[in-house]
Design a protein around this motif. Structure first.
Motif, PDB file in Angstrom:
ATOM      1  N   MET A   1       1.135  -1.152  -0.253  1.00  0.00           N
ATOM      2  CA  MET A   1       0.083  -0.474  -0.464  1.00  0.00           C
ATOM      3  C   MET A   1       1.106   1.715  -0.003  1.00  0.00           C
ATOM      4  N   ALA A   2       0.256   2.269  -0.988  1.00  0.00           N
ATOM      5  CA  ALA A   2       0.930   3.196  -0.301  1.00  0.00           C
ATOM      6  C   ALA A   2       1.598   3.993   0.616  1.00  0.00           C
ATOM      7  N   GLU A   3       2.836   3.970   0.963  1.00  0.00           N
ATOM      8  CA  GLU A   3       2.400   5.115   2.700  1.00  0.00           C
ATOM      9  C   GLU A   3       1.264   6.363   2.178  1.00  0.00           C
ATOM     10  N   LEU A   4       1.359   7.205   1.589  1.00  0.00           N
ATOM     11  CA  LEU A   4       1.045   8.630   1.783  1.00  0.00           C
ATOM     12  C   LEU A   4      -0.638   7.930   2.114  1.00  0.00           C
ATOM     13  N   LYS A   5      -1.671   6.878   1.437  1.00  0.00           N
ATOM     14  CA  LYS A   5      -2.276   6.427   1.384  1.00  0.00           C
ATOM     15  C   LYS A   5      -2.402   5.986   2.953  1.00  0.00           C
ATOM     16  N   THR A   6      -1.341   5.069   3.300  1.00  0.00           N
ATOM     17  CA  THR A   6      -1.297   4.546   5.340  1.00  0.00           C
ATOM     18  C   THR A   6      -1.958   5.881   5.612  1.00  0.00           C
ATOM     19  N   ARG A   7      -1.004   6.933   5.456  1.00  0.00           N
ATOM     20  CA  ARG A   7      -0.714   8.340   6.931  1.00  0.00           C
ATOM     21  C   ARG A   7      -2.246   8.436   6.668  1.00  0.00           C
ATOM     22  N   LEU A   8      -2.607   9.285   5.523  1.00  0.00           N
ATOM     23  CA  LEU A   8      -4.106   9.486   5.354  1.00  0.00           C
ATOM     24  C   LEU A   8      -4.722   8.888   6.518  1.00  0.00           C
ATOM     25  N   GLN A   9      -5.103   7.592   6.544  1.00  0.00           N
ATOM     26  CA  GLN A   9      -5.875   6.595   7.071  1.00  0.00           C
ATOM     27  C   GLN A   9      -5.390   6.818   8.805  1.00  0.00           C
ATOM     28  N   ASN A  10      -4.500   7.062   8.691  1.00  0.00           N
ATOM     29  CA  ASN A  10      -4.052   6.330   9.884  1.00  0.00           C
ATOM     30  C   ASN A  10      -4.322   7.747  10.388  1.00  0.00           C
ATOM     31  N   ASP A  11      -4.459   9.310   9.665  1.00  0.00           N
ATOM     32  CA  ASP A  11      -4.394  10.692   9.912  1.00  0.00           C
ATOM     33  C   ASP A  11      -6.110  10.579  10.254  1.00  0.00           C
ATOM     34  N   LEU A  12      -7.071  10.192   9.580  1.00  0.00           N
ATOM     35  CA  LEU A  12      -7.817  10.492  10.066  1.00  0.00           C
ATOM     36  C   LEU A  12      -8.857   9.536  10.928  1.00  0.00           C
ATOM     37  N   THR A  13      -8.329   8.845  11.484  1.00  0.00           N
ATOM     38  CA  THR A  13      -7.793   7.732  12.654  1.00  0.00           C
ATOM     39  C   THR A  13      -8.083   8.857  13.854  1.00  0.00           C
ATOM     40  N   ALA A  14      -7.380   9.700  13.705  1.00  0.00           N
ATOM     41  CA  ALA A  14      -6.447   9.961  15.165  1.00  0.00           C
ATOM     42  C   ALA A  14      -7.267  11.710  14.678  1.00  0.00           C
TER      43      ALA A  14
ATOM     44  N   ASN B   1     -12.009   5.043  -5.445  1.00  0.00           N
ATOM     45  CA  ASN B   1     -12.855   5.583  -6.175  1.00  0.00           C
ATOM     46  C   ASN B   1     -11.394   5.864  -7.285  1.00  0.00           C
ATOM     47  N   GLU B   2     -10.520   6.181  -7.700  1.00  0.00           N
ATOM     48  CA  GLU B   2      -9.749   6.280  -8.826  1.00  0.00           C
ATOM     49  C   GLU B   2      -8.859   4.672  -8.511  1.00  0.00           C
TER      50      GLU B   2
ATOM     51  N   GLY C   1     -11.834   1.860 -14.085  1.00  0.00           N
ATOM     52  CA  GLY C   1     -10.976   1.223 -14.977  1.00  0.00           C
ATOM     53  C   GLY C   1     -11.578  -0.401 -15.174  1.00  0.00           C
ATOM     54  N   LYS C   2     -11.035  -1.515 -15.406  1.00  0.00           N
ATOM     55  CA  LYS C   2     -11.200  -2.267 -16.148  1.00  0.00           C
ATOM     56  C   LYS C   2     -10.960  -3.499 -14.907  1.00  0.00           C
ATOM     57  N   GLN C   3      -9.681  -3.248 -14.823  1.00  0.00           N
ATOM     58  CA  GLN C   3      -9.393  -3.790 -13.298  1.00  0.00           C
ATOM     59  C   GLN C   3      -9.404  -3.182 -11.751  1.00  0.00           C
ATOM     60  N   ALA C   4      -8.952  -2.933 -10.835  1.00  0.00           N
ATOM     61  CA  ALA C   4      -8.927  -2.643  -9.387  1.00  0.00           C
ATOM     62  C   ALA C   4      -7.198  -2.519  -9.455  1.00  0.00           C
ATOM     63  N   ARG C   5      -6.831  -2.041  -9.386  1.00  0.00           N
ATOM     64  CA  ARG C   5      -5.299  -1.809  -8.709  1.00  0.00           C
ATOM     65  C   ARG C   5      -4.458  -1.286  -7.254  1.00  0.00           C
ATOM     66  N   GLU C   6      -3.562  -0.571  -7.039  1.00  0.00           N
ATOM     67  CA  GLU C   6      -3.288  -0.189  -5.973  1.00  0.00           C
ATOM     68  C   GLU C   6      -2.229   1.375  -6.148  1.00  0.00           C
ATOM     69  N   LEU C   7      -2.604   2.463  -5.746  1.00  0.00           N
ATOM     70  CA  LEU C   7      -2.249   3.412  -6.349  1.00  0.00           C
ATOM     71  C   LEU C   7      -1.005   3.607  -6.200  1.00  0.00           C
ATOM     72  N   SER C   8      -0.028   4.323  -6.554  1.00  0.00           N
ATOM     73  CA  SER C   8       1.121   4.973  -5.953  1.00  0.00           C
ATOM     74  C   SER C   8       1.172   6.228  -5.395  1.00  0.00           C
ATOM     75  N   ASP C   9       2.519   6.077  -4.812  1.00  0.00           N
ATOM     76  CA  ASP C   9       1.989   7.594  -3.730  1.00  0.00           C
ATOM     77  C   ASP C   9       2.303   8.723  -5.100  1.00  0.00           C
ATOM     78  N   ASP C  10       3.077   8.654  -5.888  1.00  0.00           N
ATOM     79  CA  ASP C  10       2.048   9.675  -6.913  1.00  0.00           C
ATOM     80  C   ASP C  10       1.273  10.095  -7.233  1.00  0.00           C
TER      81      ASP C  10
END
Length: 156
Positions: free
Chosen positions: A1-14, A36-37, A41-50
């Motif tokens: 999982m992208a580090e930024l997404k993890t940081r967003l989730q942790n900050d949301l919890t806080a 949503n991003e 498309g045709k198949q689910a994928r995990e986003l990079s930090d960029d």
């Protein structure tokens, strides 16, 4: 999982634990946009930090435009809420370039395109210059600012 997404989730919890409604709301909307991003498309994928930064930039632009629209409609309280959410999102985005740094990058790109063409580029080569500048800027300046800087450089 992208580090930024993890940081967003942790900050949301806080933010939820601290009952910071504006921060929690902004992060919830940002994570929804990221999800949503990921499933678009045709198949689910995990986003990079960029890619997550691009989604957050898009969300920040929406907040800015909404604040301006609310301000124009005389709804100052809604405009202020949008600005507060924008401030939350901006903490996750890279620092924006100032005008001097942007002008320097545009000058370098114009020189590179000139070397490639063998002549000084004009307004017709704006696309080539924009491509070179956007590769260097990478989310640190809005597209409108970049286009205005390139256009003024090419027409002068």
């Amino acid at each position: 999982m992208a580090e930024l997404k993890t940081r967003l989730q942790n900050d949301l919890t806080a933010a939820m634990k601290a009952r910071e409604t504006v921060t929690a709301g902004a992060l919830r909307m940002a994570l929804t946009a990221v999800t949503n991003e990921e499933v678009a498309g045709k198949q689910a994928r995990e986003l990079s930090d960029d890619e997550v930064v691009k989604v957050l930039s898009r969300e920040a632009k929406k907040r800015k435009e909404a604040a301006e629209a609310f301000e124009g409609a005389g709804r100052a309280e809604k405009a202020e809420l949008e600005r507060q959410e924008l401030a939350v999102l901006e903490t996750y985005l890279p620092a924006q370039l100032d005008d001097a740094e942007l002008a320097s990058i545009v000058d370098k790109a114009v020189e590179a395109v000139a070397a490639q063409l063998g002549e000084t580029p004009g307004p017709k080569q704006m696309g080539q210059v924009m491509k070179a500048v956007n590769a260097e800027v990478a989310g640190r300046a809005e597209g409108g600012r970049v286009a205005a800087a390139v256009k003024s450089r090419l027409t002068s």
